[in-house]
Design a protein around this motif. Structure first.
Motif, short mmCIF file in Angstrom:
data_model
loop_
_atom_site.label_atom_id
_atom_site.label_comp_id
_atom_site.label_asym_id
_atom_site.label_seq_id
_atom_site.Cartn_x
_atom_site.Cartn_y
_atom_site.Cartn_z
N TYR A 149 16.51 -44.53 -10.09
CA TYR A 149 17.15 -43.39 -10.76
C TYR A 149 18.00 -42.56 -9.80
O TYR A 149 18.96 -41.92 -10.22
CB TYR A 149 16.09 -42.48 -11.38
N ILE A 150 17.64 -42.58 -8.53
CA ILE A 150 18.36 -41.75 -7.56
C ILE A 150 19.83 -42.17 -7.44
O ILE A 150 20.68 -41.37 -7.02
CB ILE A 150 17.66 -41.79 -6.18
N HIS A 151 20.14 -43.40 -7.81
CA HIS A 151 21.53 -43.87 -7.79
C HIS A 151 22.42 -42.99 -8.66
O HIS A 151 23.59 -42.74 -8.34
CB HIS A 151 21.60 -45.31 -8.28
N TYR A 152 21.87 -42.51 -9.77
CA TYR A 152 22.65 -41.78 -10.77
C TYR A 152 22.79 -40.29 -10.46
O TYR A 152 23.50 -39.58 -11.18
CB TYR A 152 22.01 -41.97 -12.15
N ALA A 153 22.12 -39.83 -9.42
CA ALA A 153 22.18 -38.41 -9.05
C ALA A 153 23.36 -38.13 -8.13
O ALA A 153 23.75 -38.98 -7.32
CB ALA A 153 20.88 -38.00 -8.36
N ASN A 154 23.94 -36.95 -8.24
CA ASN A 154 25.01 -36.51 -7.35
C ASN A 154 24.42 -35.84 -6.12
O ASN A 154 23.35 -35.23 -6.18
CB ASN A 154 25.93 -35.51 -8.06
N LEU A 155 25.13 -35.92 -5.01
CA LEU A 155 24.75 -35.14 -3.83
C LEU A 155 25.07 -33.67 -4.10
O LEU A 155 26.01 -33.35 -4.84
CB LEU A 155 25.52 -35.62 -2.60
N ILE A 156 24.27 -32.79 -3.52
CA ILE A 156 24.46 -31.35 -3.71
C ILE A 156 25.35 -30.79 -2.60
O ILE A 156 25.10 -31.02 -1.42
CB ILE A 156 23.10 -30.62 -3.69
N ASN A 157 26.39 -30.09 -2.98
CA ASN A 157 27.20 -29.30 -2.05
C ASN A 157 27.56 -30.08 -0.78
O ASN A 157 26.99 -29.87 0.29
CB ASN A 157 26.43 -28.02 -1.67
N SER A 158 28.51 -31.00 -0.91
CA SER A 158 28.86 -31.91 0.19
C SER A 158 29.28 -31.18 1.46
O SER A 158 28.97 -31.62 2.58
CB SER A 158 29.96 -32.87 -0.26
N GLU A 159 29.97 -30.06 1.31
CA GLU A 159 30.39 -29.29 2.49
C GLU A 159 29.18 -28.75 3.25
O GLU A 159 29.10 -28.85 4.47
CB GLU A 159 31.30 -28.14 2.05
N LYS A 160 28.21 -28.21 2.50
CA LYS A 160 26.99 -27.69 3.13
C LYS A 160 26.19 -28.83 3.77
O LYS A 160 25.61 -28.67 4.85
CB LYS A 160 26.13 -26.99 2.06
N LEU A 161 26.19 -29.99 3.13
CA LEU A 161 25.45 -31.14 3.66
C LEU A 161 25.99 -31.54 5.04
O LEU A 161 25.21 -31.84 5.95
CB LEU A 161 25.56 -32.32 2.71
#
Length: 353
Positions: A149-161
């Motif tokens: 299921y994790i494939h379908y999730a978006n990363l959160i706040n790419s700049e902060k990451l």
């Protein structure tokens, strides 16, 4: 016995019995409304939250009155934001009511959670063909493997990451064994800390990702004393959970845990090597846990698949081996991942008409 007698006596007076039933339903409705009023804005306000030293102000919701938090027919679909994540990926309205059940974790035994076998469910969504084969032993309903299921999730706040990744440097991410609503996991945290300290020379940072139920100051303070970062992917009813978990794994270079769990396959899928160190873990069950559930837990630990994972991941290796990837691909269904169109077609077929 007194409670049973009292209930029987009340039932003999229909007017009082019906009044108390209506009062109970009204109270549950009010509490659910109150939870929505407080909890939904909180979840929405933290949707971009990704912290390596997260505070512990996580709302612990009474699970028995949380069914109203689920738009779907079945409450468990709400766990870890799985239904939310799948619908969002497939561009389906989040308010659409899914009439199927979704397995919320990977079961490593010949068992299926009773709640996922509801007679009225239109189908069952799961990870892999491995799980489809097992589920099909218990039901004639159609089973839909969709991969991790994790494939379908978006990363959160790419700049902060990227800022956090630069700050952390080379990072070891650790997943401790976790509790549930009805089961408390206990182990020697100081022993765990010593194991992590022995690994620290190879890393710039150590990040510990706690399950929300165990994210308590008396626990994570032990780790912070040794300059470990401590965080959590969020509450079981946080629909941003999977995105946050994906982001936390993204920050790592190497991952580890002291027990087998769904996180192992997620880490391998995201190309993060994983190491399992075996540690004595005690699980204390509340009275709400049935004997069948306890036996299912035992079956999982004794299963061939569980033992294979232990055998393959207890070797501390710098990269993912072909054998490790192969078993995770089989169990988590790496080759069952759907395109947006394919997933949309599956879900629309399971949506309330």
């Amino acid at each position: 016995m007194l409670r049973i007698n009292l209930k029987d006596k009340i039932k003999r007076v229909p007017v009082i019995y019906q009044f108390l039933r209506k009062l109970y339903r009204a109270l549950r409705y009010f509490l659910s409304w109150l939870i929505k009023l407080i909890y939904f804005p909180y979840i929405e306000s933290t949707k971009e939250t990704i912290e390596i030293n997260r505070d512990s102000k996580i709302i612990d919701l009474p699970i028995l009155i949380c069914s109203s938090l689920s738009v779907d027919e079945y409450q468990q679909n709400t766990y870890y934001g799985i239904s939310h994540t799948l619908k969002k990926y497939a561009n389906i309205s989040l308010q659409k009511k899914l009439m199927a059940t979704i397995e919320h974790g990977l079961y490593l035994s010949d068992t299926v959670w009773d709640a996922d076998l509801s007679p009225s469910a239109s189908g069952i969504v799961t990870f892999s063909k491995y799980r489809e084969r097992i589920i099909s032993k218990y039901t004639d309903k159609k089973v839909f493997p969709v991969g991790p299921y994790i494939h379908y999730a978006n990363l959160i706040n790419s700049e902060k990451l990227e800022e956090l990744k630069a700050k952390l440097g080379r990072t070891l991410l650790f997943f401790p064994a976790h509790s549930t609503h009805w089961i408390e996991a206990q182990f020697e945290h100081l022993e765990t800390i010593e194991v992590l300290k022995n690994l620290s020379a190879s890393f710039d940072s150590i990040l510990v990702c706690f399950y929300w139920k165990d994210y308590k100051p008396n626990i994570f303070s032990l780790y912070r004393k040794h300059n470990f970062y401590c965080t959590t992917a969020g509450h079981i009813f946080d629909w941003n959970f999977l995105s946050r978990l994906k982001s936390i794994i993204y920050l790592s270079d190497f991952t580890a845990s002291n027990t087998i769990g769904t996180h192992v396959g997620y880490c391998v899928y995201m190309q993060k090597p994983h190491w399992l160190f075996e540690q004595k873990i005690t699980y204390n069950c509340s009275q709400n846990v049935s004997l069948k559930e306890i036996n299912n837990l035992r079956k999982s630990v004794l299963s061939k698949e569980y033992q294979q994972l232990i055998q393959l991941f207890t070797n501390h290796l710098p990269t993912i081996t072909d054998e490790q990837y192969s078993i995770c691909k089989f169990l988590w269904g790496f080759d069952e991942i759907k395109t947006k169109e394919e997933l949309k077609a599956i879900l629309l077929d399971l949506i309330q008409k």
